[in-house]
Design a protein around this motif. Structure first.
Motif, PDB file in Angstrom:
ATOM      1  N   LYS A  35       9.405  -1.718 -21.264  1.00 58.97           N
ATOM      2  CA  LYS A  35      10.036  -2.715 -20.617  1.00 58.97           C
ATOM      3  C   LYS A  35       8.306  -2.721 -19.233  1.00 58.97           C
ATOM      4  CE  LYS A  35      13.443  -4.307 -23.078  1.00 58.97           C
ATOM      5  NZ  LYS A  35      15.217  -5.208 -22.990  1.00 58.97           N
ATOM      6  N   GLY A  36       8.166  -1.822 -18.427  1.00 57.56           N
ATOM      7  CA  GLY A  36       7.201  -1.774 -17.534  1.00 57.56           C
ATOM      8  C   GLY A  36       6.853  -0.611 -17.340  1.00 57.56           C
ATOM      9  N   ILE A  37       7.190  -0.401 -15.481  1.00 54.50           N
ATOM     10  CA  ILE A  37       6.531   1.047 -15.394  1.00 54.50           C
ATOM     11  C   ILE A  37       7.724   1.040 -14.017  1.00 54.50           C
ATOM     12  CG2 ILE A  37       4.344   2.218 -13.902  1.00 54.50           C
ATOM     13  CD1 ILE A  37       2.535   0.206 -14.521  1.00 54.50           C
ATOM     14  N   LEU A  38       7.809   3.019 -14.196  1.00 52.55           N
ATOM     15  CA  LEU A  38       8.783   3.530 -13.427  1.00 52.55           C
ATOM     16  C   LEU A  38       8.288   3.882 -12.583  1.00 52.55           C
ATOM     17  CD1 LEU A  38      11.963   4.321 -13.090  1.00 52.55           C
ATOM     18  CD2 LEU A  38      11.017   5.902 -14.821  1.00 52.55           C
ATOM     19  N   LEU A  39       8.918   4.031 -11.143  1.00 59.71           N
ATOM     20  CA  LEU A  39       8.320   5.201  -9.573  1.00 59.71           C
ATOM     21  C   LEU A  39       9.204   5.799  -9.643  1.00 59.71           C
ATOM     22  CD1 LEU A  39       6.397   2.054  -8.648  1.00 59.71           C
ATOM     23  CD2 LEU A  39       5.363   4.472  -9.233  1.00 59.71           C
ATOM     24  N   VAL A  40       9.221   7.427  -9.521  1.00 57.99           N
ATOM     25  CA  VAL A  40      10.189   8.093  -9.300  1.00 57.99           C
ATOM     26  C   VAL A  40       9.894   9.168  -8.465  1.00 57.99           C
ATOM     27  CG1 VAL A  40      11.711   9.377 -10.146  1.00 57.99           C
ATOM     28  CG2 VAL A  40      11.338   7.481 -11.224  1.00 57.99           C
ATOM     29  N   ALA A  41      10.074   8.794  -6.831  1.00 53.81           N
ATOM     30  CA  ALA A  41       9.786   9.590  -5.927  1.00 53.81           C
ATOM     31  C   ALA A  41      11.422  10.905  -5.336  1.00 53.81           C
ATOM     32  CB  ALA A  41       9.605   8.573  -4.519  1.00 53.81           C
ATOM     33  N   ASP A  42      10.945  11.992  -5.279  1.00 56.87           N
ATOM     34  CA  ASP A  42      12.223  13.035  -4.336  1.00 56.87           C
ATOM     35  C   ASP A  42      11.917  13.126  -3.259  1.00 56.87           C
ATOM     36  OD1 ASP A  42      13.409  15.072  -3.828  1.00 56.87           O
ATOM     37  OD2 ASP A  42      11.579  16.768  -4.404  1.00 56.87           O
ATOM     38  N   LEU A  47      12.795   7.014   4.909  1.00 55.40           N
ATOM     39  CA  LEU A  47      11.070   6.693   4.912  1.00 55.40           C
ATOM     40  C   LEU A  47      10.918   6.268   3.415  1.00 55.40           C
ATOM     41  CD1 LEU A  47       9.848   8.318   7.797  1.00 55.40           C
ATOM     42  CD2 LEU A  47      10.775   5.887   7.946  1.00 55.40           C
ATOM     43  N   SER A  48      10.554   4.733   2.887  1.00 51.62           N
ATOM     44  CA  SER A  48      10.099   4.687   1.853  1.00 51.62           C
ATOM     45  C   SER A  48       8.544   4.997   1.278  1.00 51.62           C
ATOM     46  CB  SER A  48       9.753   3.259   1.813  1.00 51.62           C
ATOM     47  OG  SER A  48      10.727   2.475   1.537  1.00 51.62           O
ATOM     48  N   LYS A  49       8.586   5.663   0.031  1.00 49.65           N
ATOM     49  CA  LYS A  49       7.492   6.151   0.339  1.00 49.65           C
ATOM     50  C   LYS A  49       6.767   4.669  -1.652  1.00 49.65           C
ATOM     51  CE  LYS A  49       7.687  11.221   0.378  1.00 49.65           C
ATOM     52  NZ  LYS A  49       7.549  12.988  -0.241  1.00 49.65           N
ATOM     53  N   ILE A  50       7.412   4.268  -1.936  1.00 48.75           N
ATOM     54  CA  ILE A  50       7.302   3.670  -3.117  1.00 48.75           C
ATOM     55  C   ILE A  50       8.135   2.379  -2.613  1.00 48.75           C
ATOM     56  CG2 ILE A  50       7.854   2.462  -5.133  1.00 48.75           C
ATOM     57  CD1 ILE A  50       8.941   5.510  -6.091  1.00 48.75           C
ATOM     58  N   SER A  51       6.598   1.343  -2.764  1.00 44.56           N
ATOM     59  CA  SER A  51       6.514  -0.512  -1.933  1.00 44.56           C
ATOM     60  C   SER A  51       6.072  -1.507  -3.192  1.00 44.56           C
ATOM     61  CB  SER A  51       6.005  -0.286  -0.767  1.00 44.56           C
ATOM     62  OG  SER A  51       6.974   0.647  -0.170  1.00 44.56           O
ATOM     63  N   GLU A  52       6.352  -2.544  -3.026  1.00 42.61           N
ATOM     64  CA  GLU A  52       5.987  -3.518  -3.131  1.00 42.61           C
ATOM     65  C   GLU A  52       4.102  -4.021  -1.978  1.00 42.61           C
ATOM     66  OE1 GLU A  52       7.821  -7.302  -2.941  1.00 42.61           O
ATOM     67  OE2 GLU A  52       7.596  -8.498  -5.121  1.00 42.61           O
ATOM     68  N   ILE A  53       3.575  -4.136  -3.289  1.00 38.93           N
ATOM     69  CA  ILE A  53       2.438  -4.933  -2.370  1.00 38.93           C
ATOM     70  C   ILE A  53       2.011  -6.422  -3.336  1.00 38.93           C
ATOM     71  CG2 ILE A  53       0.000  -4.273  -2.669  1.00 38.93           C
ATOM     72  CD1 ILE A  53       0.223  -2.680  -1.118  1.00 38.93           C
ATOM     73  N   TYR A  54       2.424  -6.518  -4.116  1.00 43.53           N
ATOM     74  CA  TYR A  54       2.138  -8.020  -4.452  1.00 43.53           C
ATOM     75  C   TYR A  54       2.900  -8.420  -6.154  1.00 43.53           C
ATOM     76  CZ  TYR A  54      -0.711 -12.289  -4.433  1.00 43.53           C
ATOM     77  OH  TYR A  54      -1.178 -13.732  -3.941  1.00 43.53           O
ATOM     78  N   ASP A  55       2.867  -9.461  -6.398  1.00 46.95           N
ATOM     79  CA  ASP A  55       3.771  -9.951  -7.691  1.00 46.95           C
ATOM     80  C   ASP A  55       4.547  -8.470  -8.568  1.00 46.95           C
ATOM     81  OD1 ASP A  55       4.092 -12.213  -6.112  1.00 46.95           O
ATOM     82  OD2 ASP A  55       2.701 -13.780  -7.375  1.00 46.95           O
ATOM     83  N   GLY A 194      19.549  11.620  -3.593  1.00 40.84           N
ATOM     84  CA  GLY A 194      17.783  12.403  -2.974  1.00 40.84           C
ATOM     85  C   GLY A 194      16.682  12.055  -3.992  1.00 40.84           C
ATOM     86  N   LEU A 195      17.039  10.498  -4.333  1.00 41.33           N
ATOM     87  CA  LEU A 195      15.967   9.823  -5.369  1.00 41.33           C
ATOM     88  C   LEU A 195      15.323   8.811  -4.444  1.00 41.33           C
ATOM     89  CD1 LEU A 195      17.171  10.994  -8.897  1.00 41.33           C
ATOM     90  CD2 LEU A 195      14.855  11.803  -7.135  1.00 41.33           C
ATOM     91  N   GLU A 196      14.217   8.524  -5.119  1.00 38.23           N
ATOM     92  CA  GLU A 196      13.331   6.714  -4.657  1.00 38.23           C
ATOM     93  C   GLU A 196      13.080   6.129  -5.928  1.00 38.23           C
ATOM     94  OE1 GLU A 196      10.758   6.418  -1.539  1.00 38.23           O
ATOM     95  OE2 GLU A 196      10.967   4.423  -1.734  1.00 38.23           O
ATOM     96  N   VAL A 197      13.623   5.421  -6.598  1.00 42.91           N
ATOM     97  CA  VAL A 197      13.338   4.956  -7.455  1.00 42.91           C
ATOM     98  C   VAL A 197      13.378   2.960  -7.826  1.00 42.91           C
ATOM     99  CG1 VAL A 197      13.997   4.442  -9.904  1.00 42.91           C
ATOM    100  CG2 VAL A 197      14.656   6.384  -8.860  1.00 42.91           C
ATOM    101  N   ALA A 198      11.925   3.079  -8.264  1.00 45.66           N
ATOM    102  CA  ALA A 198      11.884   1.478  -8.588  1.00 45.66           C
ATOM    103  C   ALA A 198      11.101   1.335  -9.687  1.00 45.66           C
ATOM    104  CB  ALA A 198      10.810   0.836  -7.398  1.00 45.66           C
ATOM    105  N   THR A 208       7.832  -9.019 -10.468  1.00 52.45           N
ATOM    106  CA  THR A 208       8.512  -7.823 -10.524  1.00 52.45           C
ATOM    107  C   THR A 208       8.950  -6.551 -10.505  1.00 52.45           C
ATOM    108  OG1 THR A 208       6.576  -7.056 -11.087  1.00 52.45           O
ATOM    109  CG2 THR A 208       6.709  -8.545 -12.740  1.00 52.45           C
ATOM    110  N   PHE A 209       8.982  -6.347  -9.591  1.00 51.45           N
ATOM    111  CA  PHE A 209       9.121  -5.106  -8.747  1.00 51.45           C
ATOM    112  C   PHE A 209      10.835  -4.973  -8.242  1.00 51.45           C
ATOM    113  CE2 PHE A 209      10.079  -2.292  -4.860  1.00 51.45           C
ATOM    114  CZ  PHE A 209       9.264  -1.693  -4.439  1.00 51.45           C
ATOM    115  N   GLN A 210      11.173  -4.590  -8.632  1.00 49.81           N
ATOM    116  CA  GLN A 210      12.543  -3.573  -8.475  1.00 49.81           C
ATOM    117  C   GLN A 210      13.104  -2.665  -8.270  1.00 49.81           C
ATOM    118  OE1 GLN A 210      16.073  -4.836 -11.972  1.00 49.81           O
ATOM    119  NE2 GLN A 210      17.329  -4.433 -10.696  1.00 49.81           N
ATOM    120  N   ARG A 211      13.798  -2.316  -6.891  1.00 48.02           N
ATOM    121  CA  ARG A 211      14.410  -0.831  -6.522  1.00 48.02           C
ATOM    122  C   ARG A 211      15.897  -1.025  -6.725  1.00 48.02           C
ATOM    123  NH1 ARG A 211      11.460   1.333  -2.335  1.00 48.02           N
ATOM    124  NH2 ARG A 211      10.564   0.338  -1.214  1.00 48.02           N
TER     125      ARG A 211
END
Length: 223
Positions: A35-42, A47-55, A194-198, A208-211
């Motif tokens: 249903k979309g795209i997953l982003l996972v950071a160790d 301090l965020s490594k993953i962010s929303e840029i636009y819709d 220890g994870l940052e996930v969006a 569409t972005f959700q943490r």
């Protein structure tokens, strides 16, 4: 005494410098799910490594934080300006990735010090086939990825791990696979804290972005 260094040697030295800086950064995985795209950071820090840029567009950066944070802000300004002057539909991941590629390439070729960063620009489409995932390197090289990709210090090991295991699947399975890859790549056990996930979830209305917070991650990762 005259001192001469060939242009090839200068570029090689710059590339090695940038790679060394990036290798110290923790990795980030981008993965398509049903249903979309997953982003996972160790990322155990705040301090965020993953962010929303636009819709429908997200950004992730690995390497030197101050440098990819400046790129993130520039991307938001670029997207907001284009959306304001034209239409929100004219703001695309491809155009943003091209803009980043040009900026990084110019800095790499013209400045004494290259940026020590790798970045991801991802855009969720109305169907999986319309998703876009771009990986942009410190020298402006741009890679159009499908299925999954990774940036940061262990990116090659993570991509190798995922190649034989990835299938388009629900979010829970994609998250489990991403965490398994990070644990294998770093030879460590990872906790939700220890994870940052969006995610970029195409079923969400508007943005569409959700943490995903610790409570949600704990539930998703429960076996």
């Amino acid at each position: 005494m005259p001192y001469y260094v060939s242009p090839e040697q200068v570029m090689q030295d710059k590339a090695e410098y940038a790679k060394k800086g990036i290798s110290r950064g923790r990795s980030i995985i981008a993965m398509e799910y049903d249903k979309g795209i997953l982003l996972v950071a160790d990322n155990p820090s705040s301090l965020s490594k993953i962010s929303e840029i636009y819709d429908k567009i997200a950004f992730a950066g690995a390497g030197k934080y101050s440098e990819f944070e400046n790129l993130r802000k520039a991307g938001i300004r670029h997207a907001d300006m284009k959306g304001y002057l034209y239409s929100r539909d004219d703001v695309t991941g491809k155009s943003l990735a091209n803009s980043y590629s040009q900026s990084l390439g110019t800095i790499f070729s013209q400045e004494l010090k290259p940026l020590e960063v790798e970045i991801l620009v991802v855009e969720v489409g109305s169907a999986t086939e319309e998703n876009e995932m771009y990986r942009i390197s410190f020298d402006g090289s741009i890679f159009d990825e499908t299925g999954f990709t990774a940036i940061g210090g262990k990116s090659e090991a993570l991509i190798t791990y995922l190649k034989s295991r990835y299938n388009l699947s629900p979010l829970k399975d994609a998250l489990r696979l991403s965490v398994d890859a990070l644990e294998a790549g770093y030879n460590q056990t990872t906790t939700p804290e220890g994870l940052e996930v969006a995610v970029l979830d195409r079923d969400r209305t508007g943005r569409t972005f959700q943490r995903l917070g610790t409570k949600e991650l704990t539930e998703y990762l429960r076996k």
